[in-house]
Design a protein around this motif. Structure first.
Motif, mmCIF file in Angstrom:
data_model
loop_
_atom_site.group_PDB
_atom_site.id
_atom_site.type_symbol
_atom_site.label_atom_id
_atom_site.label_comp_id
_atom_site.label_asym_id
_atom_site.label_seq_id
_atom_site.Cartn_x
_atom_site.Cartn_y
_atom_site.Cartn_z
ATOM 1 N N ILE A 107 16.020 -1.390 8.817
ATOM 2 C CA ILE A 107 17.029 -2.137 8.066
ATOM 3 C C ILE A 107 17.533 -1.324 6.874
ATOM 4 O O ILE A 107 18.747 -1.275 6.612
ATOM 5 C CB ILE A 107 16.466 -3.491 7.617
ATOM 6 N N LEU A 108 16.631 -0.675 6.152
ATOM 7 C CA LEU A 108 17.065 0.195 5.055
ATOM 8 C C LEU A 108 18.049 1.242 5.548
ATOM 9 O O LEU A 108 19.085 1.498 4.919
ATOM 10 C CB LEU A 108 15.855 0.886 4.414
ATOM 11 N N ASP A 109 17.728 1.840 6.701
ATOM 12 C CA ASP A 109 18.582 2.881 7.262
ATOM 13 C C ASP A 109 19.923 2.318 7.727
ATOM 14 O O ASP A 109 20.982 2.871 7.410
ATOM 15 C CB ASP A 109 17.852 3.555 8.431
ATOM 16 N N ARG A 110 19.890 1.198 8.452
ATOM 17 C CA ARG A 110 21.118 0.634 9.020
ATOM 18 C C ARG A 110 22.064 0.128 7.936
ATOM 19 O O ARG A 110 23.284 0.178 8.102
ATOM 20 C CB ARG A 110 20.767 -0.503 9.984
ATOM 21 N N LEU A 111 21.511 -0.350 6.832
ATOM 22 C CA LEU A 111 22.346 -0.872 5.749
ATOM 23 C C LEU A 111 22.594 0.147 4.642
ATOM 24 O O LEU A 111 23.238 -0.166 3.640
ATOM 25 C CB LEU A 111 21.718 -2.127 5.159
ATOM 26 N N ALA A 112 22.059 1.366 4.827
ATOM 27 C CA ALA A 112 22.226 2.446 3.841
ATOM 28 C C ALA A 112 21.738 2.010 2.460
ATOM 29 O O ALA A 112 22.386 2.258 1.432
ATOM 30 C CB ALA A 112 23.683 2.907 3.786
ATOM 31 N N LEU A 113 20.554 1.384 2.437
ATOM 32 C CA LEU A 113 19.959 0.948 1.182
ATOM 33 C C LEU A 113 18.957 1.982 0.687
ATOM 34 O O LEU A 113 18.284 2.637 1.483
ATOM 35 C CB LEU A 113 19.243 -0.387 1.380
ATOM 36 N N LYS A 114 18.840 2.084 -0.622
ATOM 37 C CA LYS A 114 17.859 2.981 -1.214
ATOM 38 C C LYS A 114 16.517 2.270 -1.304
ATOM 39 O O LYS A 114 16.440 1.149 -1.798
ATOM 40 C CB LYS A 114 18.315 3.413 -2.605
ATOM 41 N N GLY A 115 15.469 2.939 -0.836
ATOM 42 C CA GLY A 115 14.167 2.304 -0.944
ATOM 43 C C GLY A 115 13.132 2.933 -0.058
ATOM 44 O O GLY A 115 13.383 3.930 0.627
ATOM 45 N N GLN A 116 11.951 2.338 -0.086
ATOM 46 C CA GLN A 116 10.840 2.814 0.732
ATOM 47 C C GLN A 116 10.003 1.629 1.179
ATOM 48 O O GLN A 116 10.019 0.563 0.554
ATOM 49 C CB GLN A 116 9.954 3.785 -0.054
ATOM 50 N N VAL A 117 9.285 1.817 2.278
ATOM 51 C CA VAL A 117 8.367 0.816 2.791
ATOM 52 C C VAL A 117 6.962 1.395 2.720
ATOM 53 O O VAL A 117 6.707 2.495 3.221
ATOM 54 C CB VAL A 117 8.711 0.416 4.237
ATOM 55 N N VAL A 118 6.063 0.670 2.097
ATOM 56 C CA VAL A 118 4.665 1.064 1.998
ATOM 57 C C VAL A 118 3.884 0.204 2.991
ATOM 58 O O VAL A 118 3.736 -1.004 2.786
ATOM 59 C CB VAL A 118 4.130 0.863 0.562
ATOM 60 N N ALA A 119 3.422 0.819 4.063
ATOM 61 C CA ALA A 119 2.746 0.077 5.129
ATOM 62 C C ALA A 119 1.261 -0.054 4.823
ATOM 63 O O ALA A 119 0.395 0.520 5.506
ATOM 64 C CB ALA A 119 2.974 0.760 6.472
ATOM 65 N N GLU A 120 0.961 -0.815 3.780
ATOM 66 C CA GLU A 120 -0.416 -1.024 3.344
ATOM 67 C C GLU A 120 -0.574 -2.444 2.847
ATOM 68 O O GLU A 120 0.408 -3.119 2.509
ATOM 69 C CB GLU A 120 -0.774 -0.066 2.186
ATOM 70 N N ARG A 121 -1.804 -2.897 2.777
ATOM 71 C CA ARG A 121 -2.074 -4.191 2.157
ATOM 72 C C ARG A 121 -1.856 -4.089 0.652
ATOM 73 O O ARG A 121 -2.016 -3.020 0.050
ATOM 74 C CB ARG A 121 -3.507 -4.626 2.460
ATOM 75 N N ALA A 122 -1.507 -5.222 0.055
ATOM 76 C CA ALA A 122 -1.269 -5.244 -1.384
ATOM 77 C C ALA A 122 -2.502 -4.825 -2.171
ATOM 78 O O ALA A 122 -2.400 -4.181 -3.220
ATOM 79 C CB ALA A 122 -0.830 -6.644 -1.811
ATOM 80 N N GLU A 123 -3.698 -5.171 -1.641
ATOM 81 C CA GLU A 123 -4.935 -4.828 -2.339
ATOM 82 C C GLU A 123 -5.135 -3.318 -2.435
ATOM 83 O O GLU A 123 -5.756 -2.815 -3.373
ATOM 84 C CB GLU A 123 -6.145 -5.451 -1.632
ATOM 85 N N THR A 124 -4.623 -2.583 -1.448
ATOM 86 C CA THR A 124 -4.703 -1.122 -1.456
ATOM 87 C C THR A 124 -3.576 -0.515 -2.283
ATOM 88 O O THR A 124 -3.801 0.346 -3.137
ATOM 89 C CB THR A 124 -4.640 -0.575 -0.023
ATOM 90 N N ALA A 125 -2.362 -0.999 -2.054
ATOM 91 C CA ALA A 125 -1.198 -0.459 -2.754
ATOM 92 C C ALA A 125 -1.321 -0.623 -4.263
ATOM 93 O O ALA A 125 -0.878 0.233 -5.038
ATOM 94 C CB ALA A 125 0.067 -1.137 -2.254
ATOM 95 N N GLY A 126 -1.958 -1.714 -4.693
ATOM 96 C CA GLY A 126 -2.088 -1.982 -6.117
ATOM 97 C C GLY A 126 -2.933 -0.982 -6.870
ATOM 98 O O GLY A 126 -2.900 -0.940 -8.108
ATOM 99 N N HIS A 127 -3.689 -0.162 -6.144
ATOM 100 C CA HIS A 127 -4.534 0.853 -6.791
ATOM 101 C C HIS A 127 -3.955 2.264 -6.653
ATOM 102 O O HIS A 127 -4.562 3.216 -7.152
ATOM 103 C CB HIS A 127 -5.944 0.797 -6.213
ATOM 104 N N ARG A 128 -2.812 2.407 -5.997
ATOM 105 C CA ARG A 128 -2.204 3.732 -5.863
ATOM 106 C C ARG A 128 -1.576 4.164 -7.189
ATOM 107 O O ARG A 128 -0.802 3.409 -7.796
ATOM 108 C CB ARG A 128 -1.133 3.717 -4.759
#
Length: 228
Positions: A107-128
């Motif tokens: 969807i980001l690509d098809r709509l030409a939106l700026k962003g990223q997807v982090v394919a992780e659980r919130a509990e893991t991402a919150g410590h990055r």
């Protein structure tokens, strides 16, 4: 079929935004979600009218969002994608389900939106270190109790930023639990905005850094909510 769905969504969303280009892109997004839903369960919304309701609900948080912006438990992209379309902000979406994460990247690509997807659980991402306390605002759309949602979201919000929670019915006990949990996580309940149909936007101001204890390991926030 996709063209028909997009045309119907444009009709349904016409009053949601004054910019016809934004309406067109929101309708295209909705059509992409409906198409994906035929292959796997992306969202419980199965019709153009149901998708339009989710998009309009997502737009209700736009006045409170600031960049950089993060969304936790993005699922099919509500509210992250409509917010990104309406504001032009770069968006970071955290989504643990691999199929949904791949759809969000498409969807980001098809709509030409700026962003990223982090394919992780919130509990893991919150410590990055590249994500923790990096965002001026963040959303988390009813993925758990209010206190658990705060635990997923506030570690990602910078001091001075705002966590934005979308909730339905909200009783006094849940409010008290949310206020107490916010204090533990370095935040303060700032405002509750009442919307139609018993919906609410809850704004939590981040006032100090969140302890490195949070978020706790996978599943703990739901099983043992803070200040429950």
């Amino acid at each position: 079929m996709a063209e028909t769905a997009q045309a119907e969504l444009e009709r349904l969303l016409a009053g949601a935004c004054a910019d016809p280009d934004v309406v067109r892109r929101l309708a295209r997004y909705g059509a992409l979600v409906l198409a994906a839903n035929r292959n796997f369960n992306v969202t419980g919304a199965k019709s153009e009218s149901e998708i339009a309701e989710h998009i309009i609900d997502s737009l209700s948080v736009v006045p409170y969002v600031r960049a950089p912006f993060v969304d936790v438990g993005s699922g099919a992209g509500f509210p992250a994608i409509p917010v990104a379309v309406a504001t032009g902000f770069e968006v970071t979406m955290i989504e643990a389900t691999a199929k949904k994460a791949r759809l969000l990247e498409e969807i980001l690509d098809r709509l030409a939106l700026k962003g990223q997807v982090v394919a992780e659980r919130a509990e893991t991402a919150g410590h990055r270190v590249d994500l923790r306390e990096r965002f001026a605002s963040g959303t988390c759309r009813a993925v758990a109790t209010a206190a658990a949602t705060e635990e997923f979201l506030l570690p990602l919000i910078a001091v001075g930023g705002t966590g934005i929670l979308q909730r339905g019915r909200f009783d006094e006990g849940e409010r008290t639990g949310l206020e107490d949990a916010a204090l533990v996580l370095g935040g303060r309940l700032d405002q509750i905005v009442a919307l139609e149909n018993d919906r609410r936007i809850i704004l939590v101001k981040k006032e100090r850094s969140t302890s490195l204890r949070f978020p706790r390991r996978t599943g703990v926030a739901q099983k043992r909510p803070l200040c429950s």
